[in-house]
Design a protein around this motif. Structure first.
Motif, PDB file in Angstrom:
ATOM      1  N   UNK A 153      99.831  13.732   2.027  1.00 20.15           N
ATOM      2  CA  UNK A 153      99.437  13.986   0.638  1.00 20.15           C
ATOM      3  C   UNK A 153      99.977  12.891  -0.281  1.00 20.15           C
ATOM      4  N   UNK A 154     101.214  12.477  -0.060  1.00 20.86           N
ATOM      5  CA  UNK A 154     101.790  11.407  -0.882  1.00 20.86           C
ATOM      6  C   UNK A 154     101.001  10.118  -0.700  1.00 20.86           C
ATOM      7  N   UNK A 155     100.640   9.809   0.536  1.00 20.71           N
ATOM      8  CA  UNK A 155      99.881   8.585   0.800  1.00 20.71           C
ATOM      9  C   UNK A 155      98.518   8.619   0.118  1.00 20.71           C
ATOM     10  N   UNK A 156      97.892   9.787   0.064  1.00 20.97           N
ATOM     11  CA  UNK A 156      96.560   9.909  -0.525  1.00 20.97           C
ATOM     12  C   UNK A 156      96.594  10.092  -2.042  1.00 20.97           C
ATOM     13  N   UNK A 157      97.779  10.361  -2.604  1.00 23.11           N
ATOM     14  CA  UNK A 157      97.864  10.753  -4.012  1.00 23.11           C
ATOM     15  C   UNK A 157      97.335   9.686  -4.972  1.00 23.11           C
ATOM     16  N   UNK A 158      97.691   8.404  -4.839  1.00 24.81           N
ATOM     17  CA  UNK A 158      97.186   7.412  -5.802  1.00 24.81           C
ATOM     18  C   UNK A 158      95.658   7.343  -5.861  1.00 24.81           C
ATOM     19  N   UNK A 159      94.999   7.618  -4.753  1.00 28.58           N
ATOM     20  CA  UNK A 159      93.539   7.547  -4.735  1.00 28.58           C
ATOM     21  C   UNK A 159      92.866   8.569  -5.622  1.00 28.58           C
ATOM     22  N   UNK A 202     103.312   7.127  -7.477  1.00 31.35           N
ATOM     23  CA  UNK A 202     102.313   6.113  -7.804  1.00 31.35           C
ATOM     24  C   UNK A 202     102.990   4.747  -7.771  1.00 31.35           C
ATOM     25  N   UNK A 203     102.310   3.691  -7.318  1.00 32.78           N
ATOM     26  CA  UNK A 203     102.903   2.353  -7.334  1.00 32.78           C
ATOM     27  C   UNK A 203     103.225   1.920  -8.758  1.00 32.78           C
ATOM     28  N   UNK A 204     104.294   1.170  -8.923  1.00 27.73           N
ATOM     29  CA  UNK A 204     104.707   0.769 -10.264  1.00 27.73           C
ATOM     30  C   UNK A 204     103.763  -0.237 -10.900  1.00 27.73           C
TER      31      UNK A 204
END
Length: 227
Positions: A153-159, A202-204
């Motif tokens: 879920x964390x890996x897919x979250x930014x998408x 989320x990436x900075x």
């Protein structure tokens, strides 16, 4: 006129975490209205205001009681029309309803799966029992199983924030040059995630992360002060 916002916390009163309550916190600050916040654990909520509600946020504004974050925002704009608008007209209300739907159907389920064990661990014993029982009834499985796919879920979250990134190519906030209630809806979801897990995942260098940081900086950075 005195105002009290009833909100949700775990065993630490200094860390209110409900996304819906954070919408109202930001709305009150947007309107420049003074208030006191009363964070409560899950199991204390049915006892407030003579059993007026089973969920928060609940706002007491003088002799008025208003529940539900969207209803509170509508009330604030109607009751205090001389203060900065939360919607900017009927179009802004429609926009906020769309963002609310996006947040609750796309973002909230992901946050729940990422943060469910963190939330459980923030609660005292009585609330842990309530939280486990109610969430396991909702999901039809132990909360440990809900959390099993946390890393995926964390890996897919930014998408999930592609629509927000597209909007931010035109303007700094969902509301345009400045924030409206639509911004606070999505902000509340990420604030919920940050306070419960320590990160918004989320990436900075992500424009969505930059937008969240701009929201944290609003109103003297008060929202940033909650760890």
């Amino acid at each position: 006129m005195s105002r009290t916002l009833y909100s949700l916390c775990g065993s630490d009163l200094s860390r209110p975490f409900s996304p819906h309550c954070w919408k109202v916190v930001m709305a009150l600050k947007h309107k420049g209205l003074s208030y006191s916040e009363r964070p409560l654990p899950f199991t204390a909520i049915p006892d407030i205001e003579n059993g007026a509600t089973r969920t928060v946020p609940l706002l007491r504004d003088g002799d008025r009681l208003v529940s539900d974050s969207f209803a509170i925002a509508l009330y604030l704009d109607d009751a205090y029309p001389d203060e900065p608008t939360l919607f900017g007209g009927e179009g802004g209300k429609a926009l906020a309803r769309f963002v609310e739907g996006f947040s609750q159907t796309v973002i909230h389920p992901a946050v729940t799966r990422i943060a469910i064990m963190d939330i459980h661990d923030m609660l005292d014993e009585a609330d842990q029992a309530y939280f486990r029982r109610s969430r396991e009834q909702r999901f039809g499985m132990p909360i440990e199983e809900v959390a099993a796919a946390r890393e995926q879920e964390i890996a897919a979250f930014p998408g999930k924030f592609t629509p927000l990134r597209h909007t931010l190519t035109f303007q700094p906030f969902i509301g345009g040059d400045g924030p409206l209630f639509a911004d606070y809806i999505l902000f509340g979801a990420l604030q919920w995630l940050r306070i419960t897990t320590g990160s918004v995942h989320l990436p900075q260098d992500d424009p969505a992360y930059a937008w969240y940081e701009r929201c944290l900086d609003l109103y003297d950075g008060d929202a940033r002060k909650v760890a």
